[in-house]
Motif scaffolding. Structure first.
Motif, PDB file in Angstrom:
ATOM      1  N   ASN A 192     116.106  20.670 124.576  1.00 24.63           N
ATOM      2  CA  ASN A 192     114.744  21.034 124.140  1.00 24.63           C
ATOM      3  C   ASN A 192     114.470  20.519 122.726  1.00 24.63           C
ATOM      4  O   ASN A 192     113.567  20.993 122.047  1.00 24.63           O
ATOM      5  CB  ASN A 192     114.515  22.541 124.250  1.00 24.63           C
ATOM      6  N   ALA A 193     115.271  19.563 122.282  1.00 23.98           N
ATOM      7  CA  ALA A 193     115.012  18.822 121.037  1.00 23.98           C
ATOM      8  C   ALA A 193     115.015  19.696 119.788  1.00 23.98           C
ATOM      9  O   ALA A 193     114.432  19.330 118.770  1.00 23.98           O
ATOM     10  CB  ALA A 193     113.685  18.044 121.129  1.00 23.98           C
ATOM     11  N   ILE A 194     115.689  20.857 119.863  1.00 20.75           N
ATOM     12  CA  ILE A 194     115.713  21.738 118.688  1.00 20.75           C
ATOM     13  C   ILE A 194     116.835  22.754 118.863  1.00 20.75           C
ATOM     14  O   ILE A 194     117.291  22.979 119.986  1.00 20.75           O
ATOM     15  CB  ILE A 194     114.334  22.459 118.539  1.00 20.75           C
TER      16      ILE A 194
ATOM     17  N   PRO B 220     120.348  16.915 117.154  1.00 18.56           N
ATOM     18  CA  PRO B 220     120.512  15.460 117.269  1.00 18.56           C
ATOM     19  C   PRO B 220     119.443  14.855 118.175  1.00 18.56           C
ATOM     20  O   PRO B 220     119.179  13.659 118.118  1.00 18.56           O
ATOM     21  CB  PRO B 220     121.905  15.292 117.905  1.00 18.56           C
ATOM     22  N   THR B 221     118.841  15.705 119.021  1.00 19.13           N
ATOM     23  CA  THR B 221     117.825  15.237 119.981  1.00 19.13           C
ATOM     24  C   THR B 221     116.408  15.424 119.464  1.00 19.13           C
ATOM     25  O   THR B 221     115.449  15.071 120.149  1.00 19.13           O
ATOM     26  CB  THR B 221     117.978  16.038 121.281  1.00 19.13           C
ATOM     27  N   THR B 222     116.255  15.988 118.262  1.00 18.50           N
ATOM     28  CA  THR B 222     114.916  16.159 117.677  1.00 18.50           C
ATOM     29  C   THR B 222     114.235  14.793 117.524  1.00 18.50           C
ATOM     30  O   THR B 222     114.870  13.821 117.076  1.00 18.50           O
ATOM     31  CB  THR B 222     115.050  16.861 116.301  1.00 18.50           C
TER      32      THR B 222
ATOM     33  N   GLY C 194     118.301   9.395 111.076  1.00 19.89           N
ATOM     34  CA  GLY C 194     118.636   8.631 112.272  1.00 19.89           C
ATOM     35  C   GLY C 194     117.700   8.903 113.435  1.00 19.89           C
ATOM     36  O   GLY C 194     116.783   9.710 113.339  1.00 19.89           O
ATOM     37  N   GLN C 195     117.969   8.215 114.522  1.00 18.17           N
ATOM     38  CA  GLN C 195     117.136   8.392 115.718  1.00 18.17           C
ATOM     39  C   GLN C 195     117.760   9.426 116.641  1.00 18.17           C
ATOM     40  O   GLN C 195     118.968   9.647 116.611  1.00 18.17           O
ATOM     41  CB  GLN C 195     117.018   7.065 116.470  1.00 18.17           C
ATOM     42  N   PRO C 196     116.930  10.063 117.470  1.00 16.69           N
ATOM     43  CA  PRO C 196     117.470  11.037 118.418  1.00 16.69           C
ATOM     44  C   PRO C 196     118.426  10.380 119.417  1.00 16.69           C
ATOM     45  O   PRO C 196     118.229   9.230 119.833  1.00 16.69           O
ATOM     46  CB  PRO C 196     116.241  11.592 119.138  1.00 16.69           C
ATOM     47  N   ILE C 197     119.463  11.137 119.779  1.00 12.43           N
ATOM     48  CA  ILE C 197     120.521  10.580 120.624  1.00 12.43           C
ATOM     49  C   ILE C 197     120.166  10.755 122.096  1.00 12.43           C
ATOM     50  O   ILE C 197     119.709  11.822 122.509  1.00 12.43           O
ATOM     51  CB  ILE C 197     121.865  11.245 120.257  1.00 12.43           C
TER      52      ILE C 197
ATOM     53  N   TYR D  34     110.449   9.270 125.383  1.00 10.88           N
ATOM     54  CA  TYR D  34     111.683   8.870 124.692  1.00 10.88           C
ATOM     55  C   TYR D  34     112.913   9.122 125.553  1.00 10.88           C
ATOM     56  O   TYR D  34     113.914   8.393 125.462  1.00 10.88           O
ATOM     57  CB  TYR D  34     111.821   9.640 123.362  1.00 10.88           C
ATOM     58  N   TYR D  35     112.803  10.173 126.381  1.00 13.24           N
ATOM     59  CA  TYR D  35     113.912  10.542 127.259  1.00 13.24           C
ATOM     60  C   TYR D  35     113.474  10.360 128.710  1.00 13.24           C
ATOM     61  O   TYR D  35     113.118  11.333 129.385  1.00 13.24           O
ATOM     62  CB  TYR D  35     114.329  12.011 127.026  1.00 13.24           C
TER      63      TYR D  35
END
Lengths: 251, 356
Positions: free
Chosen positions: A122-124, A134-136, A155-158, A235-236
Motif C-alpha cells: 500500500n506504498a506506506i 520503499p514502495t512509496t 530513490g525510486q520505489p522498488i 507504476y506497479y
C-alpha cells in the motif's frame, strides 16, 4: 435456495481491527477461501508479519506463527523444512518485505523455498503511522517524506515482483490490484494459483496485492481506491511476471 | 564402555547434537566455529536431517524459530559478532517459549575484534543480549568431553523449561582435540510439544507468538517466563568445586580459563598455598549458593577471565562482601598464562592470607 456467499471455514467469524477501506480483510478472506477450496487447512501454517497484519492469527482458523519484522520468509523456511507435507505461507506488508526483510525474501526465492508469499503493497508504513516505505511513490507525501518522496535523495520505489521474477527459484510471481470487484476476482485466482504452485512442488510463489491505506493516505476509502488505480497501478502494473511455464509480462 | 574417539571440539558439539536427536541446523559461517556447520552439512543428510546455510545470522536464527515452533529439535551456532546479529531472534525465541540450542564459540571483540579465543560475551549471554525480560540456560564446558555431555543435556533442558539454551565456549575449546565418549544422554522426562504449530488436524488452531498488546497480559506472560527460570534455578544449576573446603584462596573461572586455573591451583598447592577452584558449569543460572558457601571459609577470591571483568560481578554478588574478590583478566584474544595467574595468587596470599 442456492447459497452464494459464506464466511470461509478457515476464517474465524469475528470483526477485524483493520481500518475502513483497507483491503487486508478482503485478502484474508481470499486466502481462507483458497485454503478451504484446496482442502489443506489441517496442514497449513501461516506466518504473520510485524505491521498492521500482525494480528492475522486472530482471524485465521489454522496454525500461525508470528515473525519478527522482515523475517517471515526465514521463519517459513524453518517451518517448511520441518513439515515437508505442510502448506506454508507468509503474509507481509511492504515495509516488512521490501525494506527490512529484503534479504530474506530474495534468498527464500533463490532457494526455491516451497512457500507462498502474500505481499500487501500500500506504498506506506501503516501500523507505525504513515512513514515512507520503499514502495512509496515519487512525490508521495508521508510523515517522513513531508515534501513528497524525492528521487534524488530517496530513490525510486522498488518493484519487488519484477525483481523477484528474475530469480530462477521463483516459480510463480504475480501482481494484482484490490481496487475493484474484478480486481478482487483476479486476486483470488492468483492467490489460488500461487498455493497450487506450492502444492505442485515447483518452487517459491508470491502474489503482490496493491492495496490501500485511507487512514495514512488521508483519504476516504472511495478516494483511496481511485488513487490506487490512478497512481499506483501505472507504476506497479498488474499481471503474471513468472509462471512455472516461464516468464510472462503484464498478462 | 563406550568407545573413546579423538574429536575436535566443534565437531564433537555437532556429533553430540545429532546423537541427542537434533535433525535441523540453520547457520552462517564465521570463524572460529566453521567446523560445526561443515560437519552438520555432511552428517545431517545421513540421518534424514536438514542443513540450511542461511543468507545471514539473522535469517538463520529465524529459521530456528520457525523449525522450533513446528516442534523440531533444532540448533544454530556462531561466534561473537554473529551471535550479536542473532540476538533479535533469541529474544523472540525466549518470548515465544521456544526450545533450541545456540552455540557461541566466543572470539575477541568488541566490533569485528579478532578470531582468537575470548570470554568477553559473558554479559551478552548471561544478562540478556536481546531486548526484554528473559533468561537463557547457559552452559560453559571446559573440555571436549563436557562439550558433548552438555550439548546433549542442553536440548532436554531447553524443552523441559521451554526456553533457548546456549553452549558458551571459546575458540580454544572449539579447535582443541581430545578423546571423547558419546554416552547415552541422561534420560530426562521431556514434555510433549502440545503447543507446536504442525497443522491443526483434529484440534484447535495454535499460535506461536510473543505479542501481548495488553500490558496486564504481557505482565502475566513475563511472570510466567520468570517462574520457569526460577524452576531452572532450583533444578539445573551446576558448579564444580575442587579443593575448596580448606582453601584460603578460591579461584573462580569457567571454560578454558578454568583449565589454566586448575594448573595454577596445583602449582600453588605444591608450594604450600591452600588454593581451591570454583568452576561454574552453568553461568545462567549462576551458582550463587555454592560460591556463597565457599565464602564462609575462604579468605579471598580471585576471578580469572578472558575479558576485562564480567563474571567477576556475579562472583561478587555471590560472595556478598564476606571476602575480598580480586580479578585477573586478559582481553582481545590473549590467553592468560598460569605463571601470571600464580604471581597474582602469591601477591594476594602475601597481602591477605597471613592476616589474623
Amino acid at each position: 435456495m442456492k447459497q452464494v456467499y459464506a464466511v470461509p471455514k478457515s476464517l474465524q467469524p469475528r470483526p477485524t481491527h483493520y481500518c475502513p477501506g483497507c483491503t487486508h480483510g478482503i485478502i484474508h478472506k481470499l486466502i481462507a477461501e483458497t485454503i478451504d477450496e484446496l482442502g489443506v487447512r489441517d496442514r497449513t501454517v501461516g506466518v504473520a508479519p510485524v505491521g498492521c497484519a500482525v494480528l492475522a492469527y486472530d482471524y485465521f482458523d489454522f496454525d500461525v506463527q508470528q515473525a519478527a519484522h522482515g523475517r517471515a520468509p526465514a521463519v517459513a523456511t524453518g517451518i517448511r523444512r520441518v513439515l515437508p507435507e505442510g502448506v506454508v505461507f507468509t503474509y507481509q506488508g511492504d515495509g516488512d518485505l521490501a525494506s527490512i526483510g529484503a534479504a530474506e525474501i530474495v534468498h527464500a526465492a533463490m532457494r526455491g523455498e516451497r512457500i507462498t508469499v502474500v505481499f500487501v503493497n500500500n506504498a506506506i508504513y501503516g501500523m507505525t503511522g504513515g512513514q515512507m516505505a520503499p514502495t512509496t511513490l515519487v512525490e508521495q507525501k508521508t510523515t517522513t517524506s513531508p515534501f513528497g518522496r524525492q528521487e534524488a535523495t530517496q530513490g525510486q520505489p522498488i518493484r519487488m515482483s519484477e525483481m523477484l521474477a528474475t530469480i530462477p527459484g521463483a516459480a510463480y510471481i504475480a501482481r494484482v490490484a484490490l481496487s475493484s470487484p474484478a480486481g478482487v476476482q483476479r486476486a483470488k485466482k492468483a492467490i489460488k494459483r500461487a498455493f497450487e504452485v506450492q502444492l505442485s512442488g515447483a518452487g517459491f510463489s508470491m502474489v503482490e496485492c496493491l492495496s490501500t491505506c485511507p487512514t495514512n493516505w488521508g483519504m476516504t476509502p472511495f478516494e483511496a481506491m481511485k488513487w490506487l488505480d490512478s497512481n499506483m497501478a501505472p507504476y506497479y502494473p498488474v499481471g503474471e511476471f513468472r509462471t512455472p511455464e516461464g516468464v510472462t509480462q503484464n498478462a | 564402555m563406550a568407545e573413546r574417539k579423538l574429536f575436535k571440539g566443534n565437531e564433537a558439539v555437532a556429533e553430540a547434537a545429532i546423537r541427542a536427536g537434533c535433525r535441523y541446523f540453520f547457520g552462517y559461517p564465521i570463524t572460529p566455529q566453521n567446523e560445526i556447520p561443515e560437519y552438520m552439512s555432511r552428517r545431517l543428510p545421513e540421518v534424514g536431517g536438514v542443513f540450511v546455510q542461511a543468507e545471514s545470522e539473522i535469517a538463520a536464527i529465524n529459521m530456528v524459530y520457525g523449525a522450533a515452533g513446528a516442534g523440531a529439535r533444532v540448533m544454530t551456532s556462531s561466534s561473537s559478532p554473529g551471535i550479536s546479529l542473532k540476538q533479535e531472534g533469541i529474544s523472540y525465541l525466549a518470548g515465544a517459549g521456544l526450545p533450541c540450542l545456540i552455540v557461541n564459540m566466543v572470539r575477541g571483540g568488541p566490533g569485528l575484534g579478532g578470531i582468537q579465543p575470548a570470554q568477553s560475551d559473558y554479559f551478552q549471554a548471561v544478562k540478556g543480549g536481546g531486548h526484554g525480560d528473559y533468561h537463557l540456560v547457559v552452559y560453559v564446558p571446559a573440555s571436549v568431553q563436557e562439550m558433548v555431555d552438555l550439548t546433549m543435556e542442553a536440548f532436554d533442558v531447553a524443552e523441559i523449561y521451554r526456553m533457548p539454551a546456549m553452549i558458551l565456549g571459546d575458540g580454544i575449546l572449539g579447535q582443541m582435540m581430545e578423546p571423547v565418549e558419546f554416552h547415552e544422554p541422561r534420560k530426562r522426562e521431556v514434555p510433549a510439544k502440545d503447543w507446536a504449530t504442525t497443522g491443526a488436524a483434529g484440534r484447535a488452531p495454535r499460535v506461536i507468538n510473543s505479542l501481548y498488546l495488553n500490558p496486564e497480559q504481557l505482565y502475566r506472560h513475563n511472570l510466567a517466563l520468570a517462574d520457569r527460570f526460577e524452576q531452572v534455578k532450583a533444578n539445573e544449576v551446576r558448579c564444580e568445586a575442587v579443593n575448596v573446603d580448606d582453601a584460603d584462596i578460591v579461584l573462580a573461572a569457567y571454560g578454558t580459563t578454568a583449565r589454566i586455573c586448575r594448573s595454577v591451583m596445583d602449582r600453588a598447592r605444591a608450594s604450600g598455598l591452600r588454593v581451591g577452584l570454583m568452576r561454574p558449569i552453568t553461568v545462567s543460572p549462576f551458582p550463587y549458593d555454592a560460591i556463597g558457601k565457599a565464602a564462609r571459609t575462604a579468605k579471598a577470591f580471585l576471578t580469572v577471565e578472558m575479558s576485562m571483568g564480567q563474571m567477576v560481578e556475579d562472583v561478587r554478588l555471590a560472595v556478598l562482601g564476606k571476602a575480598p574478590v580480586h580479578f585477573y583478566g586478559t582481553t582481545g584474544g590473549v590467553v592468560p598464562t598460569a605463571a601470571a595467574i600464580l604471581a597474582r595468587v602469591e601477591e594476594i596470599a602475601g597481602a591477605e592470607v597471613s592476616r589474623p
